[in-house]
Design a protein around this motif. Structure first.
Motif, PDB file in Angstrom:
ATOM      1  N   THR A 178      29.060   5.814  -1.177  1.00  0.00           N
ATOM      2  CA  THR A 178      30.035   4.987  -2.216  1.00  0.00           C
ATOM      3  C   THR A 178      30.604   6.379  -3.479  1.00  0.00           C
ATOM      4  O   THR A 178      29.422   6.158  -4.046  1.00  0.00           O
ATOM      5  N   LYS A 179      32.179   6.259  -3.034  1.00  0.00           N
ATOM      6  CA  LYS A 179      32.575   6.779  -4.307  1.00  0.00           C
ATOM      7  C   LYS A 179      33.345   6.095  -5.154  1.00  0.00           C
ATOM      8  O   LYS A 179      33.173   4.669  -4.572  1.00  0.00           O
ATOM      9  N   PRO A 180      32.491   6.333  -6.933  1.00  0.00           N
ATOM     10  CA  PRO A 180      32.919   7.488  -7.406  1.00  0.00           C
ATOM     11  C   PRO A 180      30.521   7.919  -6.893  1.00  0.00           C
ATOM     12  O   PRO A 180      30.013   6.564  -6.979  1.00  0.00           O
ATOM     13  N   LEU A 186      34.802  17.653   4.361  1.00  0.00           N
ATOM     14  CA  LEU A 186      36.296  16.365   5.123  1.00  0.00           C
ATOM     15  C   LEU A 186      36.491  15.710   3.788  1.00  0.00           C
ATOM     16  O   LEU A 186      35.855  14.918   3.566  1.00  0.00           O
ATOM     17  N   GLU A 187      37.418  16.353   3.312  1.00  0.00           N
ATOM     18  CA  GLU A 187      37.752  15.110   2.072  1.00  0.00           C
ATOM     19  C   GLU A 187      39.057  15.052   1.762  1.00  0.00           C
ATOM     20  O   GLU A 187      39.980  16.739   0.950  1.00  0.00           O
ATOM     21  N   ASP A 188      40.034  13.820   1.826  1.00  0.00           N
ATOM     22  CA  ASP A 188      41.701  15.167   1.816  1.00  0.00           C
ATOM     23  C   ASP A 188      42.455  14.972   0.114  1.00  0.00           C
ATOM     24  O   ASP A 188      42.607  15.246  -0.315  1.00  0.00           O
ATOM     25  N   GLU A 189      40.961  14.324  -0.587  1.00  0.00           N
ATOM     26  CA  GLU A 189      41.486  14.098  -2.426  1.00  0.00           C
ATOM     27  C   GLU A 189      41.046  15.592  -2.733  1.00  0.00           C
ATOM     28  O   GLU A 189      39.971  15.567  -3.128  1.00  0.00           O
ATOM     29  N   SER A 190      41.564  15.951  -3.635  1.00  0.00           N
ATOM     30  CA  SER A 190      41.354  17.713  -3.853  1.00  0.00           C
ATOM     31  C   SER A 190      39.729  17.164  -4.696  1.00  0.00           C
ATOM     32  O   SER A 190      39.507  18.642  -5.334  1.00  0.00           O
ATOM     33  N   LEU A 247      32.218  12.912   5.674  1.00  0.00           N
ATOM     34  CA  LEU A 247      33.361  12.729   6.052  1.00  0.00           C
ATOM     35  C   LEU A 247      33.911  11.830   5.268  1.00  0.00           C
ATOM     36  O   LEU A 247      32.811  10.562   5.204  1.00  0.00           O
ATOM     37  N   ASP A 248      34.859  11.766   4.393  1.00  0.00           N
ATOM     38  CA  ASP A 248      35.852  11.065   4.299  1.00  0.00           C
ATOM     39  C   ASP A 248      36.032  10.052   5.126  1.00  0.00           C
ATOM     40  O   ASP A 248      36.481  10.168   6.245  1.00  0.00           O
ATOM     41  N   ILE A 249      36.177   8.797   4.997  1.00  0.00           N
ATOM     42  CA  ILE A 249      36.514   7.679   6.332  1.00  0.00           C
ATOM     43  C   ILE A 249      38.041   7.821   6.577  1.00  0.00           C
ATOM     44  O   ILE A 249      38.658   7.605   7.029  1.00  0.00           O
ATOM     45  N   MET A 250      38.420   7.495   4.886  1.00  0.00           N
ATOM     46  CA  MET A 250      40.323   7.070   4.909  1.00  0.00           C
ATOM     47  C   MET A 250      40.760   8.313   4.773  1.00  0.00           C
ATOM     48  O   MET A 250      40.788   9.116   3.723  1.00  0.00           O
ATOM     49  N   LEU A 251      41.713   8.902   5.818  1.00  0.00           N
ATOM     50  CA  LEU A 251      41.774  10.245   6.205  1.00  0.00           C
ATOM     51  C   LEU A 251      43.245   9.811   6.756  1.00  0.00           C
ATOM     52  O   LEU A 251      44.100   9.460   7.471  1.00  0.00           O
TER      53      LEU A 251
HETATM   54 CA    CA Z   1      40.297   9.709   1.392  1.00  0.00          CA
END
Ligand code: CA
Length: 234
Positions: free
Chosen positions: A102-104, A7-11, A52-56
């Motif tokens: 933590t990304k990246p 689950l990640e909103d940034e493609s 799971l990405d946190i900020m969505l």
């Molecule tokens: Ca995000």
């Protein structure tokens, strides 16, 4: 079973994960929103790990994590955060995630962390002789069933994640012995794991809430200052 949901909103980040986990032999399911992730997870109950990405937009990763844990204590959950500062507000881990990244992050780190969680689940390593003989560790008020991987406290079932189960098992096999955070990390998450010892503290904090009569005044899982933890049972 090597199915992972992302689950990640940034493609761009999502593709990075899909490509790299795909190369490592995983079947990857993609979701852009929390709602979509929950739907796809329901349709794919054999999923082993979710990222799971946190900020969505919409419901955030922490809420998705909470909802997953309401019905599934076993699936592996890794939270993805943009900056390490975000981790401070990631009380999200307290809602039941097993790990965070933590990304990246590098492809090697990604697959190492997913592998580590999957190892916790499903394939239980070949049982040692001692383990085959005794399928239960009993240290009142706790009873750990090694066959079903379940824990009871005073006869009542305590719901544990796979990581929590592995920590309790390590504690019960080493009662009264101070274990360093690194030792716990190596045993539970595996060598070559990229994570930080802080993840041990988060899981222990959550275990105290589940196991202690009063999590503020722990009497079973004691802190050994500057070192680690000790399972305080005879
Ligand atoms: Ca995000």
């Amino acid at each position: 079973m090597k199915k992972v949901l992302v689950l990640e909103d940034e493609s761009s980040i999502r593709s990075f994960i899909v490509i790299n986990l795909g190369r490592a032999g995983y079947e990857v399911i993609e979701a852009e929103t929390g709602e979509e992730a929950l739907e796809k997870l329901a349709a794919n109950p054999d999923t082993g790990v979710v990222l799971l990405d946190i900020m969505l937009p919409g419901i955030d990763g922490i809420e998705v994590c909470r909802r997953i844990r309401l019905t599934d204590p076993h699936i592996g959950i890794i939270m993805l955060s943009a900056r390490s500062q975000e981790m401070d507000k990631v009380t999200g881990l307290m809602t039941g995630a097993d790990d965070y990244m933590t990304k990246p992050f590098s492809p090697a780190e990604l697959t190492a962390r997913v592998d580590a969680l999957l190892r916790r689940m499903g394939d239980v390593p070949a049982a040692s002789i001692a383990e085959t003989k005794s399928t239960e560790l009993s240290q009142p008020p706790f009873r750990l069933n090694l066959t079903n991987r379940t824990l009871e406290k005073s006869g009542e079932r305590v719901k544990l994640t796979q990581v929590e189960y592995a920590i309790v098992k390590l504690f019960m096999e080493n009662k009264g012995k101070a274990l360093s955070r690194e030792e716990i990390l190596d045993t539970v998450w595996g060598h070559g794991y990229f994570g930080e010892p802080k993840i041990v503290d988060v899981n222990v904090r959550r275990l105290r809430i589940k196991l202690e009569d009063d999590a503020q005044e722990p009497k079973y899982i004691l802190t050994v200052w500057g070192f680690g933890y000790k399972w305080n049972l005879e």
